[in-house]
Design a protein around this motif. Structure first.
Motif, PDB file in Angstrom:
ATOM      1  N   THR A 194      56.856  -2.207 -16.712  1.00  0.00           N
ATOM      2  CA  THR A 194      55.562  -2.423 -16.067  1.00  0.00           C
ATOM      3  C   THR A 194      54.724  -1.151 -16.086  1.00  0.00           C
ATOM      4  N   GLN A 195      55.347  -0.031 -15.746  1.00  0.00           N
ATOM      5  CA  GLN A 195      54.634   1.244 -15.761  1.00  0.00           C
ATOM      6  C   GLN A 195      54.165   1.583 -17.174  1.00  0.00           C
ATOM      7  N   LEU A 196      55.010   1.335 -18.148  1.00  0.00           N
ATOM      8  CA  LEU A 196      54.656   1.627 -19.533  1.00  0.00           C
ATOM      9  C   LEU A 196      53.468   0.776 -19.971  1.00  0.00           C
ATOM     10  N   ALA A 197      53.458  -0.490 -19.582  1.00  0.00           N
ATOM     11  CA  ALA A 197      52.329  -1.362 -19.919  1.00  0.00           C
ATOM     12  C   ALA A 197      51.038  -0.859 -19.276  1.00  0.00           C
ATOM     13  N   LEU A 198      51.111  -0.447 -18.014  1.00  0.00           N
ATOM     14  CA  LEU A 198      49.933   0.099 -17.333  1.00  0.00           C
ATOM     15  C   LEU A 198      49.467   1.398 -17.977  1.00  0.00           C
ATOM     16  N   LEU A 199      50.403   2.242 -18.351  1.00  0.00           N
ATOM     17  CA  LEU A 199      50.041   3.492 -19.034  1.00  0.00           C
ATOM     18  C   LEU A 199      49.330   3.198 -20.346  1.00  0.00           C
ATOM     19  N   GLY A 200      49.791   2.174 -21.048  1.00  0.00           N
ATOM     20  CA  GLY A 200      49.122   1.779 -22.284  1.00  0.00           C
ATOM     21  C   GLY A 200      47.672   1.402 -22.049  1.00  0.00           C
ATOM     22  N   GLU A 201      47.432   0.681 -20.946  1.00  0.00           N
ATOM     23  CA  GLU A 201      46.060   0.299 -20.609  1.00  0.00           C
ATOM     24  C   GLU A 201      45.237   1.527 -20.199  1.00  0.00           C
ATOM     25  N   ILE A 202      45.801   2.365 -19.347  1.00  0.00           N
ATOM     26  CA  ILE A 202      45.084   3.545 -18.864  1.00  0.00           C
ATOM     27  C   ILE A 202      44.732   4.477 -20.021  1.00  0.00           C
ATOM     28  N   TYR A 203      45.693   4.695 -20.913  1.00  0.00           N
ATOM     29  CA  TYR A 203      45.501   5.640 -22.008  1.00  0.00           C
ATOM     30  C   TYR A 203      44.928   4.994 -23.269  1.00  0.00           C
ATOM     31  N   GLU A 204      44.736   3.670 -23.210  1.00  0.00           N
ATOM     32  CA  GLU A 204      44.228   2.926 -24.371  1.00  0.00           C
ATOM     33  C   GLU A 204      45.076   3.207 -25.600  1.00  0.00           C
TER      34      GLU A 204
ATOM     35  N   SER B  38      55.648  13.308 -13.258  1.00  0.00           N
ATOM     36  CA  SER B  38      56.066  14.560 -13.863  1.00  0.00           C
ATOM     37  C   SER B  38      57.440  14.412 -14.511  1.00  0.00           C
ATOM     38  N   ASN B  39      58.349  13.731 -13.836  1.00  0.00           N
ATOM     39  CA  ASN B  39      59.686  13.510 -14.387  1.00  0.00           C
ATOM     40  C   ASN B  39      59.641  12.655 -15.650  1.00  0.00           C
ATOM     41  N   VAL B  40      58.753  11.681 -15.684  1.00  0.00           N
ATOM     42  CA  VAL B  40      58.597  10.851 -16.887  1.00  0.00           C
ATOM     43  C   VAL B  40      58.079  11.709 -18.039  1.00  0.00           C
ATOM     44  N   GLU B  41      57.042  12.495 -17.764  1.00  0.00           N
ATOM     45  CA  GLU B  41      56.440  13.312 -18.812  1.00  0.00           C
ATOM     46  C   GLU B  41      57.381  14.404 -19.324  1.00  0.00           C
ATOM     47  N   SER B  42      58.312  14.837 -18.494  1.00  0.00           N
ATOM     48  CA  SER B  42      59.269  15.862 -18.929  1.00  0.00           C
ATOM     49  C   SER B  42      60.580  15.251 -19.397  1.00  0.00           C
ATOM     50  N   ASN B  43      60.572  13.932 -19.574  1.00  0.00           N
ATOM     51  CA  ASN B  43      61.724  13.181 -20.093  1.00  0.00           C
ATOM     52  C   ASN B  43      62.963  13.277 -19.201  1.00  0.00           C
TER      53      ASN B  43
ATOM     54  N   GLN C 291      47.850  14.365 -13.310  1.00  0.00           N
ATOM     55  CA  GLN C 291      49.047  13.601 -12.989  1.00  0.00           C
ATOM     56  C   GLN C 291      48.834  12.814 -11.698  1.00  0.00           C
ATOM     57  N   GLN C 292      48.168  13.418 -10.735  1.00  0.00           N
ATOM     58  CA  GLN C 292      47.935  12.748  -9.454  1.00  0.00           C
ATOM     59  C   GLN C 292      47.086  11.492  -9.634  1.00  0.00           C
ATOM     60  N   GLU C 293      46.044  11.571 -10.452  1.00  0.00           N
ATOM     61  CA  GLU C 293      45.182  10.414 -10.698  1.00  0.00           C
ATOM     62  C   GLU C 293      45.966   9.266 -11.329  1.00  0.00           C
ATOM     63  N   VAL C 294      46.751   9.579 -12.333  1.00  0.00           N
ATOM     64  CA  VAL C 294      47.523   8.545 -13.023  1.00  0.00           C
ATOM     65  C   VAL C 294      48.611   7.988 -12.106  1.00  0.00           C
ATOM     66  N   ALA C 295      49.259   8.858 -11.365  1.00  0.00           N
ATOM     67  CA  ALA C 295      50.304   8.419 -10.435  1.00  0.00           C
ATOM     68  C   ALA C 295      49.742   7.423  -9.429  1.00  0.00           C
ATOM     69  N   GLU C 296      48.551   7.690  -8.911  1.00  0.00           N
ATOM     70  CA  GLU C 296      47.922   6.778  -7.967  1.00  0.00           C
ATOM     71  C   GLU C 296      47.632   5.429  -8.609  1.00  0.00           C
ATOM     72  N   LEU C 297      47.177   5.424  -9.855  1.00  0.00           N
ATOM     73  CA  LEU C 297      46.923   4.172 -10.566  1.00  0.00           C
ATOM     74  C   LEU C 297      48.213   3.367 -10.768  1.00  0.00           C
TER      75      LEU C 297
ATOM     76  N   HIS D 239      54.616  12.281 -25.499  1.00  0.00           N
ATOM     77  CA  HIS D 239      53.474  11.496 -25.992  1.00  0.00           C
ATOM     78  C   HIS D 239      52.598  11.037 -24.828  1.00  0.00           C
ATOM     79  N   LEU D 240      53.241  10.609 -23.749  1.00  0.00           N
ATOM     80  CA  LEU D 240      52.483  10.155 -22.586  1.00  0.00           C
ATOM     81  C   LEU D 240      51.686  11.300 -21.965  1.00  0.00           C
ATOM     82  N   LYS D 241      52.279  12.469 -21.910  1.00  0.00           N
ATOM     83  CA  LYS D 241      51.574  13.639 -21.365  1.00  0.00           C
ATOM     84  C   LYS D 241      50.365  13.977 -22.226  1.00  0.00           C
ATOM     85  N   ARG D 242      50.556  13.976 -23.530  1.00  0.00           N
ATOM     86  CA  ARG D 242      49.437  14.283 -24.437  1.00  0.00           C
ATOM     87  C   ARG D 242      48.321  13.261 -24.285  1.00  0.00           C
ATOM     88  N   ALA D 243      48.701  11.977 -24.141  1.00  0.00           N
ATOM     89  CA  ALA D 243      47.700  10.919 -23.985  1.00  0.00           C
ATOM     90  C   ALA D 243      46.926  11.104 -22.672  1.00  0.00           C
TER      91      ALA D 243
END
Length: 73
Positions: free
Chosen positions: A45-55, A33-38, A18-24, A6-10
């Motif tokens: 904290t990372q999940l909360a930031l991903l929620g903000e980045i991906y809205e 990459s490891n997160v996106e491939s489960n 991946q590089q842009e998001v990783a830097e954020l 789901h995170l990869k699709r978002a």
């Protein structure tokens, strides 16, 4: 469907690399990459930031994947 997928699709929907998001997030591209491939799970904290980045609603994402964060009343 796993959380990483789901995170990869978002991310792809936002047209971010991946590089842009990783830097954020302050992590390596390989870690993302490891997160996106489960292979690993994001921190809260990372999940909360991903929620903000991906809205996206990460609580709904977790719930849809069988993880319920109920408040104690």
């Amino acid at each position: 469907m796993k959380i990483g997928h789901h995170l990869k699709r978002a991310r792809e929907k936002k047209r971010l690399s991946q590089q842009e998001v990783a830097e954020l997030l302050g992590i390596s591209q390989k870690t993302l990459s490891n997160v996106e491939s489960n292979k690993s799970q994001p921190s809260v904290t990372q999940l909360a930031l991903l929620g903000e980045i991906y809205e996206m609603n990460v609580l709904k994402l977790l719930e849809d994947n069988g993880i319920n964060l109920n408040t104690i009343e």
